[in-house]
Scaffold this motif. Structure first.
Motif, PDB file in Angstrom:
ATOM      1  N   ALA A 186       0.833  -1.203   0.000  1.00 57.55           N
ATOM      2  CA  ALA A 186       0.000   0.000   0.000  1.00 57.55           C
ATOM      3  C   ALA A 186       0.867   1.253   0.000  1.00 57.55           C
ATOM      4  O   ALA A 186       1.858   1.336   0.737  1.00 57.55           O
ATOM      5  N   PHE A 187       0.484   2.214  -0.824  1.00 55.79           N
ATOM      6  CA  PHE A 187       1.158   3.512  -0.870  1.00 55.79           C
ATOM      7  C   PHE A 187       0.113   4.616  -0.838  1.00 55.79           C
ATOM      8  O   PHE A 187      -0.912   4.537  -1.529  1.00 55.79           O
ATOM      9  N   ARG A 188       0.366   5.642  -0.045  1.00 58.60           N
ATOM     10  CA  ARG A 188      -0.434   6.862  -0.107  1.00 58.60           C
ATOM     11  C   ARG A 188       0.230   7.793  -1.115  1.00 58.60           C
ATOM     12  O   ARG A 188       1.454   7.943  -1.119  1.00 58.60           O
ATOM     13  N   THR A 189      -0.573   8.410  -1.955  1.00 54.47           N
ATOM     14  CA  THR A 189      -0.035   9.243  -3.018  1.00 54.47           C
ATOM     15  C   THR A 189      -0.530  10.678  -2.878  1.00 54.47           C
ATOM     16  O   THR A 189      -1.691  10.915  -2.535  1.00 54.47           O
ATOM     17  N   THR A 190       0.371  11.619  -3.140  1.00 57.89           N
ATOM     18  CA  THR A 190       0.041  13.042  -3.088  1.00 57.89           C
ATOM     19  C   THR A 190       0.440  13.667  -4.419  1.00 57.89           C
ATOM     20  O   THR A 190       1.594  13.524  -4.837  1.00 57.89           O
ATOM     21  N   PRO A 191      -0.488  14.337  -5.109  1.00 62.56           N
ATOM     22  CA  PRO A 191      -0.140  14.921  -6.401  1.00 62.56           C
ATOM     23  C   PRO A 191       0.910  16.018  -6.260  1.00 62.56           C
ATOM     24  O   PRO A 191       0.881  16.797  -5.302  1.00 62.56           O
ATOM     25  N   VAL A 192       1.826  16.072  -7.206  1.00 58.44           N
ATOM     26  CA  VAL A 192       2.860  17.106  -7.201  1.00 58.44           C
ATOM     27  C   VAL A 192       2.238  18.480  -7.378  1.00 58.44           C
ATOM     28  O   VAL A 192       2.664  19.458  -6.758  1.00 58.44           O
ATOM     29  N   SER A 193       1.208  18.579  -8.202  1.00 58.12           N
ATOM     30  CA  SER A 193       0.484  19.837  -8.388  1.00 58.12           C
ATOM     31  C   SER A 193      -1.012  19.565  -8.293  1.00 58.12           C
ATOM     32  O   SER A 193      -1.476  18.467  -8.614  1.00 58.12           O
ATOM     33  N   ALA A 194      -1.751  20.562  -7.837  1.00 58.24           N
ATOM     34  CA  ALA A 194      -3.185  20.401  -7.628  1.00 58.24           C
ATOM     35  C   ALA A 194      -3.890  20.103  -8.956  1.00 58.24           C
ATOM     36  O   ALA A 194      -3.533  20.642 -10.003  1.00 58.24           O
ATOM     37  N   ALA A 195      -4.887  19.216  -8.893  1.00 60.69           N
ATOM     38  CA  ALA A 195      -5.649  18.843 -10.081  1.00 60.69           C
ATOM     39  C   ALA A 195      -7.061  18.466  -9.659  1.00 60.69           C
ATOM     40  O   ALA A 195      -7.280  18.036  -8.522  1.00 60.69           O
ATOM     41  N   PRO A 196      -8.056  18.629 -10.546  1.00 56.44           N
ATOM     42  CA  PRO A 196      -9.436  18.278 -10.174  1.00 56.44           C
ATOM     43  C   PRO A 196      -9.628  16.786  -9.929  1.00 56.44           C
ATOM     44  O   PRO A 196     -10.555  16.388  -9.229  1.00 56.44           O
ATOM     45  N   PHE A 197      -8.748  15.962 -10.490  1.00 57.62           N
ATOM     46  CA  PHE A 197      -8.794  14.519 -10.254  1.00 57.62           C
ATOM     47  C   PHE A 197      -7.457  14.105  -9.662  1.00 57.62           C
ATOM     48  O   PHE A 197      -6.403  14.387 -10.239  1.00 57.62           O
ATOM     49  N   ALA A 198      -7.479  13.454  -8.491  1.00 53.16           N
ATOM     50  CA  ALA A 198      -6.227  13.104  -7.815  1.00 53.16           C
ATOM     51  C   ALA A 198      -6.333  11.718  -7.190  1.00 53.16           C
ATOM     52  O   ALA A 198      -7.347  11.369  -6.572  1.00 53.16           O
ATOM     53  N   ILE A 199      -5.275  10.923  -7.356  1.00 52.30           N
ATOM     54  CA  ILE A 199      -5.186   9.605  -6.730  1.00 52.30           C
ATOM     55  C   ILE A 199      -4.780   9.789  -5.268  1.00 52.30           C
ATOM     56  O   ILE A 199      -3.883  10.562  -4.950  1.00 52.30           O
ATOM     57  N   GLY A 200      -5.449   9.063  -4.363  1.00 50.18           N
ATOM     58  CA  GLY A 200      -5.138   9.142  -2.939  1.00 50.18           C
ATOM     59  C   GLY A 200      -4.350   7.954  -2.423  1.00 50.18           C
ATOM     60  O   GLY A 200      -3.503   8.094  -1.539  1.00 50.18           O
TER      61      GLY A 200
END
Length: 221
Positions: free
Chosen positions: A119-133
């Motif tokens: 399991a990995f928690r993911t944080t987008p490098v830049s803000a986007a309307p769709f983002a993986i968590g």
């Protein structure tokens, strides 16, 4: 005889670094079917109530969409829609988070859908309307088993989960669930995919625009 200088050994890779390396390699080598046929059932409630089943034929960017069930009623003659230039939005390579776009934080090993995963928690490098968590990576094939996400667009905020599975040499979506809120209203959607087939090709007639049904004019007395 002793050495005055100590030999410096390279550090061993951490588990998370090894998993990420194999994850990137698995995505890079993931085969894509030249053509595929499948069915999916979709249920929506809240903003819109919907219950449909579709059969899909895809080759490249071409799609044939046959509606088999509408409003819970099986259609004697499926409704056909031809989409000539359509990227498949549930393609794993389009959805899987990439290290260039996300930071990955290791969150342990667990069992999900009967498979051992990292399991990995993911944080987008830049803000986007769709983002993986989160992304849960299969411990054998190093491909995503589960991806969770959030979305926000047009005043609607939602969160969802995508599940993937192997089908022979391919890795395909099996289920998607989304819950959303628009103002004071809640909405839900669930999609299930079944009956996958992967032919080498599909005939050109598959993607021909269907002819309109001919109805006889009433006879005059």
């Amino acid at each position: 005889m002793t050495c005055s200088a100590q030999t410096t050994l390279p550090p061993l890779p951490t588990l998370s670094a090894t998993v990420m390396e194999r994850y990137a390699d698995a995505l890079a080598k993931l085969p894509r079917p030249p053509a595929m046929i499948f069915e999916y059932s979709v249920e929506q409630s809240g903003l819109h109530n919907l219950e449909e089943t579709h059969r899909i034929y895809r080759s490249g960017l071409r799609e044939r969409d046959e509606t088999l069930v509408a409003d819970g009623v099986s259609l004697k003659i499926p409704s056909v829609r031809i989409v000539p230039n359509s990227a498949y939005k549930y393609d794993l390579l389009a959805l899987a988070p990439k290290p260039a776009d996300y930071t990955f934080a290791y969150a342990g090993k667990r069992t999900v859908l009967g498979r051992k995963v990292y399991a990995f928690r993911t944080t987008p490098v830049s803000a986007a309307p769709f983002a993986i968590g989160d992304v849960l990576i299969d411990a054998r094939r190093y491909l995503p088993v589960v991806i969770t996400f959030t979305s926000a667009a047009g005043g609607i905020k939602g969160k969802g989960r995508l599940e993937f599975m192997p089908s022979g040499r391919y890795w395909i979506v099996r289920e998607a669930s989304v819950s959303a809120r628009a103002g004071s209203k809640d909405a839900r959607e669930r999609i299930r995919w079944t009956k996958y087939r992967f032919p080498d090709s599909l005939p050109e007639s598959t993607f021909a625009q269907p002819r309109p049904l001919v109805t006889e004019a009433p006879s005059t007395p």
